[in-house]
Write a protein that holds these residues in place. Structure first.
Motif, PDB file in Angstrom:
ATOM      1  N   LYS A 102       0.819  -1.207   0.000  1.00  0.00           N
ATOM      2  CA  LYS A 102       0.000   0.000   0.000  1.00  0.00           C
ATOM      3  C   LYS A 102       0.860   1.267   0.000  1.00  0.00           C
ATOM      4  CE  LYS A 102      -4.388   1.489   1.951  1.00  0.00           C
ATOM      5  NZ  LYS A 102      -5.438   1.135   2.957  1.00  0.00           N
ATOM      6  N   LYS A 141       1.623   2.402  -3.417  1.00  0.00           N
ATOM      7  CA  LYS A 141       0.470   2.494  -4.325  1.00  0.00           C
ATOM      8  C   LYS A 141       0.634   3.611  -5.349  1.00  0.00           C
ATOM      9  CE  LYS A 141      -4.512   3.323  -4.297  1.00  0.00           C
ATOM     10  NZ  LYS A 141      -5.678   3.710  -3.469  1.00  0.00           N
ATOM     11  N   GLY A 161     -12.705  -9.126  -1.419  1.00  0.00           N
ATOM     12  CA  GLY A 161     -11.845  -8.113  -2.018  1.00  0.00           C
ATOM     13  C   GLY A 161     -11.207  -8.514  -3.332  1.00  0.00           C
ATOM     14  N   LYS A 169      -9.727   0.690  -9.949  1.00  0.00           N
ATOM     15  CA  LYS A 169     -10.789   0.410  -8.969  1.00  0.00           C
ATOM     16  C   LYS A 169     -10.523  -0.911  -8.249  1.00  0.00           C
ATOM     17  CE  LYS A 169     -15.785  -0.076  -8.341  1.00  0.00           C
ATOM     18  NZ  LYS A 169     -15.639  -1.262  -7.460  1.00  0.00           N
ATOM     19  N   ASP A 190      -7.816  -0.371  -5.703  1.00  0.00           N
ATOM     20  CA  ASP A 190      -8.356   0.360  -4.543  1.00  0.00           C
ATOM     21  C   ASP A 190      -9.203  -0.559  -3.659  1.00  0.00           C
ATOM     22  OD1 ASP A 190      -7.145   2.730  -5.264  1.00  0.00           O
ATOM     23  OD2 ASP A 190      -8.914   3.532  -6.300  1.00  0.00           O
ATOM     24  N   ASP A 191     -10.030  -1.391  -4.288  1.00  0.00           N
ATOM     25  CA  ASP A 191     -10.885  -2.313  -3.534  1.00  0.00           C
ATOM     26  C   ASP A 191     -10.036  -3.285  -2.710  1.00  0.00           C
ATOM     27  OD1 ASP A 191     -13.174  -1.157  -4.503  1.00  0.00           O
ATOM     28  OD2 ASP A 191     -13.583  -2.720  -5.993  1.00  0.00           O
ATOM     29  N   PHE A 251      -6.932  -2.929  -1.703  1.00  0.00           N
ATOM     30  CA  PHE A 251      -6.209  -2.219  -0.646  1.00  0.00           C
ATOM     31  C   PHE A 251      -7.128  -1.804   0.506  1.00  0.00           C
ATOM     32  CE2 PHE A 251      -2.443  -1.016  -3.462  1.00  0.00           C
ATOM     33  CZ  PHE A 251      -1.544  -1.763  -2.711  1.00  0.00           C
ATOM     34  N   SER A 252      -8.421  -1.778   0.277  1.00  0.00           N
ATOM     35  CA  SER A 252      -9.338  -1.447   1.376  1.00  0.00           C
ATOM     36  C   SER A 252      -9.436  -2.588   2.384  1.00  0.00           C
ATOM     37  CB  SER A 252     -10.732  -1.112   0.829  1.00  0.00           C
ATOM     38  OG  SER A 252     -11.379  -2.265   0.320  1.00  0.00           O
ATOM     39  N   TYR A 253      -8.935  -3.774   2.014  1.00  0.00           N
ATOM     40  CA  TYR A 253      -8.966  -4.934   2.895  1.00  0.00           C
ATOM     41  C   TYR A 253      -7.592  -5.299   3.457  1.00  0.00           C
ATOM     42  CZ  TYR A 253     -13.656  -5.772   1.061  1.00  0.00           C
ATOM     43  OH  TYR A 253     -14.974  -5.656   0.713  1.00  0.00           O
ATOM     44  N   ASP A 282      -3.014  -4.226   3.449  1.00  0.00           N
ATOM     45  CA  ASP A 282      -1.920  -3.331   3.064  1.00  0.00           C
ATOM     46  C   ASP A 282      -1.019  -3.950   2.000  1.00  0.00           C
ATOM     47  OD1 ASP A 282      -2.766  -1.382   4.804  1.00  0.00           O
ATOM     48  OD2 ASP A 282      -1.448  -2.027   6.442  1.00  0.00           O
TER      49      ASP A 282
END
Length: 313
Positions: free
Chosen positions: A116, A119, A147, A159, A162-163, A165-167, A169
Protein backbone atom coordinates in the motif's frame (compact mmCIF):
# COMPACT_ATOMS: atom_id res chain seq x y z
CA UNK A 1 -14.99 -34.87 26.94
CA UNK A 2 -15.28 -31.12 27.47
CA UNK A 3 -14.97 -29.34 24.12
CA UNK A 4 -15.00 -25.63 23.44
CA UNK A 5 -16.11 -24.58 19.98
CA UNK A 6 -14.73 -21.12 19.24
CA UNK A 7 -16.48 -19.32 16.42
CA UNK A 8 -17.57 -15.90 15.18
CA UNK A 9 -14.60 -13.64 15.71
CA UNK A 10 -13.92 -10.25 14.20
CA UNK A 11 -12.92 -11.10 10.63
CA UNK A 12 -15.01 -10.42 7.55
CA UNK A 13 -15.83 -14.13 7.50
CA UNK A 14 -17.68 -13.93 10.83
CA UNK A 15 -21.07 -15.05 9.46
CA UNK A 16 -19.58 -18.15 7.82
CA UNK A 17 -17.72 -18.93 11.04
CA UNK A 18 -20.94 -18.73 13.06
CA UNK A 19 -22.59 -21.26 10.76
CA UNK A 20 -19.62 -23.62 10.94
CA UNK A 21 -19.40 -23.33 14.72
CA UNK A 22 -23.09 -23.92 15.37
CA UNK A 23 -23.02 -27.02 13.16
CA UNK A 24 -19.87 -28.38 14.83
CA UNK A 25 -21.30 -27.84 18.31
CA UNK A 26 -24.49 -29.67 17.41
CA UNK A 27 -22.55 -32.55 15.86
CA UNK A 28 -20.32 -32.98 18.91
CA UNK A 29 -23.30 -33.00 21.25
CA UNK A 30 -24.80 -35.88 19.26
CA UNK A 31 -21.52 -37.74 19.93
CA UNK A 32 -21.88 -37.24 23.67
CA UNK A 33 -19.44 -34.37 24.20
CA UNK A 34 -19.99 -31.58 26.70
CA UNK A 35 -19.80 -28.53 24.45
CA UNK A 36 -19.24 -24.91 25.36
CA UNK A 37 -19.82 -22.42 22.54
CA UNK A 38 -17.60 -19.34 22.63
CA UNK A 39 -18.12 -16.38 20.32
CA UNK A 40 -14.61 -15.01 19.94
CA UNK A 41 -15.37 -11.32 20.33
CA UNK A 42 -14.43 -10.74 23.97
CA UNK A 43 -10.98 -10.35 25.49
CA UNK A 44 -12.31 -12.42 28.41
CA UNK A 45 -12.63 -15.57 26.30
CA UNK A 46 -9.60 -17.11 28.06
CA UNK A 47 -11.53 -17.38 31.32
CA UNK A 48 -14.17 -19.42 29.49
CA UNK A 49 -11.62 -22.12 28.70
CA UNK A 50 -11.33 -23.38 32.29
CA UNK A 51 -11.88 -27.14 32.39
CA UNK A 52 -11.76 -27.54 28.61
CA UNK A 53 -10.04 -30.68 27.25
CA UNK A 54 -9.81 -29.68 23.60
CA UNK A 55 -10.81 -26.73 21.39
CA UNK A 56 -12.44 -26.92 17.98
CA UNK A 57 -11.49 -23.73 16.14
CA UNK A 58 -14.33 -22.84 13.79
CA UNK A 59 -12.86 -19.44 13.04
CA UNK A 60 -12.02 -18.18 9.56
CA UNK A 61 -9.85 -15.31 8.37
CA UNK A 62 -7.88 -12.89 10.52
CA UNK A 63 -7.47 -13.58 14.25
CA UNK A 64 -8.66 -17.14 13.72
CA UNK A 65 -6.93 -18.73 10.78
CA UNK A 66 -3.73 -16.68 10.83
CA UNK A 67 -1.98 -18.20 13.84
CA UNK A 68 -2.87 -15.61 16.48
CA UNK A 69 -5.38 -17.58 18.52
CA UNK A 70 -3.29 -20.72 17.98
CA UNK A 71 -0.45 -18.98 19.79
CA UNK A 72 -2.70 -18.14 22.72
CA UNK A 73 -3.88 -21.75 23.02
CA UNK A 74 -0.29 -23.02 22.81
CA UNK A 75 0.65 -20.77 25.75
CA UNK A 76 -2.36 -22.07 27.68
CA UNK A 77 -1.38 -25.66 26.75
CA UNK A 78 -4.84 -26.46 25.41
CA UNK A 79 -4.97 -28.75 22.34
CA UNK A 80 -6.92 -27.48 19.33
CA UNK A 81 -8.07 -28.84 15.98
CA UNK A 82 -5.94 -27.73 13.06
CA UNK A 83 -2.53 -26.33 12.27
CA UNK A 84 -0.16 -24.51 14.58
CA UNK A 85 1.03 -20.91 14.58
CA UNK A 86 3.57 -21.00 11.74
CA UNK A 87 1.57 -23.09 9.27
CA UNK A 88 -1.56 -21.01 9.91
CA UNK A 89 0.30 -17.73 9.38
CA UNK A 90 2.05 -18.96 6.23
CA UNK A 91 -1.14 -20.30 4.65
CA UNK A 92 -2.90 -16.99 5.34
CA UNK A 93 -0.11 -15.04 3.62
CA UNK A 94 -0.74 -15.97 -0.01
CA UNK A 95 2.52 -14.51 -1.33
CA UNK A 96 4.70 -16.39 1.16
CA UNK A 97 2.71 -19.59 0.71
CA UNK A 98 3.22 -19.43 -3.06
CA UNK A 99 7.00 -19.22 -2.61
CA UNK A 100 6.84 -22.39 -0.51
CA UNK A 101 4.60 -24.16 -3.03
CA UNK A 102 6.90 -23.25 -5.91
CA UNK A 103 9.94 -24.52 -4.02
CA UNK A 104 8.05 -27.78 -3.41
CA UNK A 105 7.56 -28.23 -7.16
CA UNK A 106 3.88 -27.24 -7.27
CA UNK A 107 2.79 -24.96 -10.09
CA UNK A 108 1.68 -21.45 -9.07
CA UNK A 109 0.25 -18.54 -11.04
CA UNK A 110 2.54 -15.69 -12.08
CA UNK A 111 2.07 -12.78 -9.67
CA UNK A 112 3.26 -9.43 -8.39
CA UNK A 113 3.05 -8.39 -4.73
CA UNK A 114 2.29 -4.68 -4.20
CA UNK A 115 2.44 -2.77 -0.90
CA UNK A 116 0.00 0.00 0.00
CA UNK A 117 2.86 2.40 0.76
CA UNK A 118 3.96 2.01 -2.87
CA UNK A 119 0.47 2.49 -4.33
CA UNK A 120 1.28 5.90 -5.82
CA UNK A 121 4.18 4.33 -7.70
CA UNK A 122 2.15 1.61 -9.41
CA UNK A 123 2.78 1.84 -13.15
CA UNK A 124 -0.43 0.74 -14.86
CA UNK A 125 1.22 0.67 -18.28
CA UNK A 126 4.00 -1.58 -17.02
CA UNK A 127 1.50 -3.85 -15.28
CA UNK A 128 -0.60 -4.27 -18.38
CA UNK A 129 2.54 -5.11 -20.33
CA UNK A 130 3.45 -7.75 -17.73
CA UNK A 131 0.02 -9.37 -17.44
CA UNK A 132 -2.55 -10.16 -20.09
CA UNK A 133 -6.24 -9.46 -19.43
CA UNK A 134 -8.17 -10.72 -17.67
CA UNK A 135 -6.08 -10.67 -14.50
CA UNK A 136 -6.78 -11.17 -10.80
CA UNK A 137 -6.39 -8.54 -8.09
CA UNK A 138 -6.86 -9.63 -4.47
CA UNK A 139 -5.81 -8.88 -0.90
CA UNK A 140 -2.79 -10.90 0.18
CA UNK A 141 -4.35 -11.99 3.50
CA UNK A 142 -8.09 -12.46 3.12
CA UNK A 143 -10.21 -15.54 2.54
CA UNK A 144 -13.50 -16.42 0.84
CA UNK A 145 -12.54 -14.32 -2.24
CA UNK A 146 -13.20 -11.16 -0.17
CA UNK A 147 -11.84 -8.11 -2.02
CA UNK A 148 -11.01 -10.17 -5.12
CA UNK A 149 -11.66 -8.78 -8.61
CA UNK A 150 -11.36 -10.32 -12.05
CA UNK A 151 -10.15 -7.41 -14.16
CA UNK A 152 -10.99 -7.58 -17.86
CA UNK A 153 -9.86 -4.14 -19.08
CA UNK A 154 -7.25 -1.52 -18.19
CA UNK A 155 -10.05 0.86 -17.16
CA UNK A 156 -11.13 -1.50 -14.36
CA UNK A 157 -7.66 -1.91 -12.87
CA UNK A 158 -7.44 1.16 -10.63
CA UNK A 159 -10.79 0.41 -8.97
CA UNK A 160 -9.82 -3.22 -8.39
CA UNK A 161 -6.53 -2.12 -6.79
CA UNK A 162 -8.36 0.36 -4.54
CA UNK A 163 -10.89 -2.31 -3.53
CA UNK A 164 -8.17 -4.81 -2.64
CA UNK A 165 -6.21 -2.22 -0.65
CA UNK A 166 -9.34 -1.45 1.38
CA UNK A 167 -8.97 -4.93 2.90
CA UNK A 168 -5.19 -5.28 3.21
CA UNK A 169 -1.92 -3.33 3.06
CA UNK A 170 -0.55 -5.89 0.60
CA UNK A 171 -2.25 -7.07 -2.57
CA UNK A 172 -1.49 -9.65 -5.22
CA UNK A 173 -1.85 -9.08 -8.93
CA UNK A 174 -1.97 -12.45 -10.68
CA UNK A 175 -2.41 -13.92 -14.10
CA UNK A 176 -5.93 -15.24 -14.61
CA UNK A 177 -6.07 -18.92 -15.50
CA UNK A 178 -9.30 -20.13 -17.07
CA UNK A 179 -10.20 -23.65 -16.10
CA UNK A 180 -12.00 -26.07 -13.83
CA UNK A 181 -11.85 -25.34 -10.10
CA UNK A 182 -11.36 -28.32 -7.84
CA UNK A 183 -10.55 -28.83 -4.18
CA UNK A 184 -8.76 -31.60 -2.29
CA UNK A 185 -9.48 -32.27 1.38
CA UNK A 186 -6.49 -33.60 3.33
CA UNK A 187 -6.90 -35.65 6.50
CA UNK A 188 -3.92 -36.37 8.74
CA UNK A 189 -4.31 -38.91 11.52
CA UNK A 190 -1.74 -40.07 14.06
CA UNK A 191 -0.46 -42.69 11.60
CA UNK A 192 -1.15 -41.50 8.05
CA UNK A 193 -1.94 -38.57 5.80
CA UNK A 194 -4.33 -38.95 2.89
CA UNK A 195 -6.18 -36.93 0.28
CA UNK A 196 -9.93 -37.48 0.15
CA UNK A 197 -11.90 -37.71 -3.12
CA UNK A 198 -11.45 -34.61 -5.27
CA UNK A 199 -14.42 -32.26 -5.59
CA UNK A 200 -15.20 -30.33 -8.75
CA UNK A 201 -16.86 -26.98 -8.09
CA UNK A 202 -19.38 -25.51 -10.54
CA UNK A 203 -20.63 -21.99 -9.68
CA UNK A 204 -24.37 -21.60 -10.28
CA UNK A 205 -24.86 -17.98 -9.19
CA UNK A 206 -21.98 -16.30 -11.02
CA UNK A 207 -19.33 -17.01 -13.62
CA UNK A 208 -16.62 -17.42 -10.98
CA UNK A 209 -16.53 -19.17 -7.60
CA UNK A 210 -16.93 -15.96 -5.59
CA UNK A 211 -18.35 -15.24 -2.12
CA UNK A 212 -21.98 -15.60 -3.25
CA UNK A 213 -21.23 -18.87 -5.06
CA UNK A 214 -19.53 -20.22 -1.94
CA UNK A 215 -22.19 -19.36 0.63
CA UNK A 216 -25.55 -18.51 -0.94
CA UNK A 217 -28.11 -21.35 -1.08
CA UNK A 218 -27.67 -23.13 -4.40
CA UNK A 219 -24.64 -20.98 -5.15
CA UNK A 220 -22.56 -23.85 -6.45
CA UNK A 221 -22.69 -27.53 -7.33
CA UNK A 222 -20.16 -30.02 -5.93
CA UNK A 223 -19.35 -33.04 -8.11
CA UNK A 224 -17.63 -35.95 -6.33
CA UNK A 225 -15.45 -37.40 -7.65
CA UNK A 226 -14.36 -34.64 -10.00
CA UNK A 227 -14.67 -35.35 -13.70
CA UNK A 228 -10.93 -35.58 -14.38
CA UNK A 229 -8.62 -38.32 -15.62
CA UNK A 230 -6.69 -40.67 -13.34
CA UNK A 231 -3.32 -39.05 -14.03
CA UNK A 232 -4.58 -35.59 -13.02
CA UNK A 233 -6.36 -37.07 -9.99
CA UNK A 234 -3.16 -38.67 -8.76
CA UNK A 235 -1.15 -35.49 -9.33
CA UNK A 236 -3.66 -33.30 -7.49
CA UNK A 237 -3.73 -35.63 -4.50
CA UNK A 238 0.06 -35.78 -4.44
CA UNK A 239 0.35 -31.97 -4.62
CA UNK A 240 -2.37 -31.43 -1.99
CA UNK A 241 -0.47 -33.58 0.50
CA UNK A 242 2.82 -31.95 -0.51
CA UNK A 243 1.35 -28.44 0.02
CA UNK A 244 -0.09 -29.49 3.40
CA UNK A 245 3.28 -30.82 4.50
CA UNK A 246 5.36 -27.99 3.02
CA UNK A 247 3.47 -25.44 5.11
CA UNK A 248 3.59 -27.70 8.16
CA UNK A 249 -0.18 -28.13 8.42
CA UNK A 250 -1.72 -30.55 10.89
CA UNK A 251 -4.86 -32.73 11.09
CA UNK A 252 -6.84 -31.17 8.23
CA UNK A 253 -6.61 -28.77 5.34
CA UNK A 254 -8.36 -28.14 2.05
CA UNK A 255 -6.27 -27.33 -0.99
CA UNK A 256 -7.81 -25.45 -3.92
CA UNK A 257 -6.60 -25.80 -7.52
CA UNK A 258 -7.44 -24.71 -11.05
CA UNK A 259 -7.11 -27.24 -13.87
CA UNK A 260 -6.39 -25.02 -16.92
CA UNK A 261 -8.52 -25.33 -20.03
CA UNK A 262 -5.35 -25.64 -22.12
CA UNK A 263 -4.59 -29.03 -20.51
CA UNK A 264 -1.41 -27.77 -18.87
CA UNK A 265 -0.49 -28.69 -15.30
CA UNK A 266 -2.88 -27.71 -12.48
CA UNK A 267 -2.25 -24.47 -10.58
CA UNK A 268 -2.56 -24.27 -6.80
CA UNK A 269 -4.72 -21.42 -5.50
CA UNK A 270 -4.42 -21.70 -1.72
CA UNK A 271 -4.45 -23.94 1.33
CA UNK A 272 -7.30 -23.51 3.81
CA UNK A 273 -6.10 -24.54 7.27
CA UNK A 274 -9.57 -24.22 8.85
CA UNK A 275 -11.96 -25.04 6.00
CA UNK A 276 -15.66 -24.28 6.33
CA UNK A 277 -17.54 -26.95 8.26
CA UNK A 278 -21.22 -26.34 7.71
CA UNK A 279 -23.14 -29.47 6.73
CA UNK A 280 -22.99 -28.40 3.07
CA UNK A 281 -19.34 -27.32 3.06
CA UNK A 282 -16.72 -28.91 0.84
CA UNK A 283 -14.69 -30.71 3.51
CA UNK A 284 -17.69 -32.59 4.98
CA UNK A 285 -18.77 -33.42 1.41
CA UNK A 286 -15.38 -35.07 0.78
CA UNK A 287 -15.65 -36.97 4.09
CA UNK A 288 -19.10 -38.28 3.16
CA UNK A 289 -17.56 -39.66 -0.04
CA UNK A 290 -15.44 -42.03 2.11
CA UNK A 291 -18.35 -42.99 4.36
CA UNK A 292 -17.96 -40.47 7.19
CA UNK A 293 -21.08 -38.53 8.13
CA UNK A 294 -20.87 -34.87 9.16
CA UNK A 295 -21.00 -35.89 12.83
CA UNK A 296 -18.40 -38.60 12.24
CA UNK A 297 -15.79 -36.32 10.64
CA UNK A 298 -16.21 -33.56 13.23
CA UNK A 299 -15.79 -36.06 16.09
CA UNK A 300 -12.89 -37.76 14.31
CA UNK A 301 -11.01 -34.46 14.08
CA UNK A 302 -11.47 -33.94 17.81
CA UNK A 303 -10.21 -37.45 18.64
CA UNK A 304 -7.20 -37.12 16.33
CA UNK A 305 -6.30 -33.84 18.03
CA UNK A 306 -6.66 -35.32 21.50
CA UNK A 307 -4.59 -38.40 20.66
CA UNK A 308 -1.79 -36.34 19.09
CA UNK A 309 -1.67 -34.16 22.19
CA UNK A 310 -1.43 -37.20 24.49
CA UNK A 311 1.38 -38.67 22.38
CA UNK A 312 3.38 -35.43 22.66
CA UNK A 313 3.28 -35.48 26.44
Amino acid sequence: MNVAVIYGGRSREREVSLKSGKGIAKALRTKGCNVKEIDFTSKDFISELNGIDVVYLALHGRYGEDGRIQGVLDILDIPYVGSGVLASALAMDKAKAKIIFKNAGIRVAKDKLVYKKDKSEIDIEKLTAEFEFPLVVKPNQEGSTIGLSIVKTKGELNKAIDDAFSYDDQILIEEFIAGKEVTVAVLETETEIKALPIIEIIPNKNQYYDYESKYAPGGSEHIIPARIDDKTTDLLKEWAIKAHQALGCETLSRVDFIIPNDNSLPVILEVNTLPGMTETSLYPDAARAIGLSYEDIVYKLIKITQNKYKNKQ
